[in-house]
Enzyme design. Sequence first.
Site, PDB file in Angstrom:
ATOM      1  N   HIS A  18      30.338  42.687  35.087  1.00  0.00           N
ATOM      2  CA  HIS A  18      30.016  43.853  35.911  1.00  0.00           C
ATOM      3  C   HIS A  18      28.517  44.107  35.900  1.00  0.00           C
ATOM      4  CE1 HIS A  18      34.167  45.221  36.573  1.00  0.00           C
ATOM      5  NE2 HIS A  18      34.396  44.864  35.312  1.00  0.00           N
ATOM      6  N   HIS A  26      40.324  37.909  31.313  1.00  0.00           N
ATOM      7  CA  HIS A  26      41.331  38.809  30.742  1.00  0.00           C
ATOM      8  C   HIS A  26      42.209  39.366  31.858  1.00  0.00           C
ATOM      9  CE1 HIS A  26      38.016  41.480  31.858  1.00  0.00           C
ATOM     10  NE2 HIS A  26      38.800  42.533  31.723  1.00  0.00           N
ATOM     11  N   HIS A  30      38.096  44.151  23.919  1.00  0.00           N
ATOM     12  CA  HIS A  30      38.261  44.857  25.192  1.00  0.00           C
ATOM     13  C   HIS A  30      39.730  44.788  25.587  1.00  0.00           C
ATOM     14  CE1 HIS A  30      37.255  46.406  29.138  1.00  0.00           C
ATOM     15  NE2 HIS A  30      37.872  45.366  29.703  1.00  0.00           N
ATOM     16  N   ASP A  77      34.370  41.095  30.367  1.00  0.00           N
ATOM     17  CA  ASP A  77      34.081  42.462  29.938  1.00  0.00           C
ATOM     18  C   ASP A  77      33.849  42.566  28.436  1.00  0.00           C
ATOM     19  OD1 ASP A  77      34.321  43.217  32.529  1.00  0.00           O
ATOM     20  OD2 ASP A  77      36.092  44.483  32.267  1.00  0.00           O
ATOM     21  N   HIS A 137      42.945  42.401  33.115  1.00  0.00           N
ATOM     22  CA  HIS A 137      42.700  43.579  33.947  1.00  0.00           C
ATOM     23  C   HIS A 137      42.616  43.187  35.423  1.00  0.00           C
ATOM     24  CE1 HIS A 137      41.001  46.203  30.435  1.00  0.00           C
ATOM     25  NE2 HIS A 137      42.323  46.137  30.452  1.00  0.00           N
ATOM     26  N   ASP A 197      40.819  43.983  37.912  1.00  0.00           N
ATOM     27  CA  ASP A 197      39.534  43.701  38.555  1.00  0.00           C
ATOM     28  C   ASP A 197      38.944  42.361  38.121  1.00  0.00           C
ATOM     29  OD1 ASP A 197      39.169  44.821  36.005  1.00  0.00           O
ATOM     30  OD2 ASP A 197      37.243  45.731  36.515  1.00  0.00           O
ATOM     31  N   HIS A 198      39.696  41.605  37.349  1.00  0.00           N
ATOM     32  CA  HIS A 198      39.306  40.243  36.988  1.00  0.00           C
ATOM     33  C   HIS A 198      40.392  39.244  37.370  1.00  0.00           C
ATOM     34  CE1 HIS A 198      35.679  41.254  34.586  1.00  0.00           C
ATOM     35  NE2 HIS A 198      36.283  42.437  34.605  1.00  0.00           N
TER      36      HIS A 198
END
Length: 244
Positions: free
Chosen positions: A163, A47, A104, A125, A49, A51-52
Site C-alpha cells: 500500500h 495473504h 498481520h 502488508d 485479505h 484487497d490482495h
Amino acid sequence: MIVRPVKCLQDKQSKATAAVDPVEPEHVLKAMESYPDYKLSMILTTHHHWDHAGGNPKLLNELPAGITCYGGSSQVDGVTNILKGGETIQLGDLTIKTLSTTGHTMDHICYYIDKQDDRAVFTGDCLFSSGCGRFFEGTPKDMWSAFSKLLELPNDTKVYFGHEYTISNLKFAHHVEPDNKDIQAKLKWAKQVEITTPSTIENEKLTNPFLRVDLPQVAKLIDSNPNASVTDILGKLRKMKDNF
C-alpha cells in the site's frame, strides 16, 4: 528483472511473468500489453485479505487453464498451491523464496528474489515503506519474528510493499524520531513523487520505526521502562500508530 507498480514480476530470459496480489486484474492485463512477448505464468498472493487476494478468481478466469495461484492458506481466494516459509518457486530462471511472515495475518507470505545481485522482496502488508501493517491476527512477537527475517536480507534488496501509505507513515516516524535526518529527507522526497515503491532494506533500517525498536536510542523514545523487551516496545509502538 522488470517490476511494475501493478505488481507484475517478469523474467527477461524466459519471458515468464508473475502477478503479485492482483486485486484489480484489469490493470495487470493492461500492463501486460506493454510486454506482448511475456506470458502470465502464476499468481503470488501475500495473504488472504480481499484487497490482495480478491482479484485472483477473476484473473484466473481470464487466463488459460492450469495457471498456479500461490498463497499461504486455503483462505486465499483462488489458491491452488499452499506455501510454507522456506519453500522455493521457479519463474523461468528466477528462484522465488518464500518467507513466512505471520502477524498481520497468520498466512502472510513475503516473496524474495535474488538474481545476479538484482534483489527484490514483495512484502504485502507485513512491511510498508517506513511503516507496517496492523497486527490483526498475530502478536508483536510474531511481527518481530517476521521483521527479523526481512532485516536479514541484503541492504540493497528492493522492497515492493502492498500500500502507498508512505507519507502518513513518515509523519508518524517523524513523531517518534523528530531528530532523524533520514526520516526528514525521505518525507520531503515522498511529498514530491507520486509513487514511492520500491524502498530498500537499507532505507527501511534508517527510516522505519518498527524496524528500529531494538535500537536503545529509539526504544527509550517509545517506552521509558529500561527493562521493556523488544516485543513490548513494538506492541506499544503499534498502538501509538493506531491512535496517531
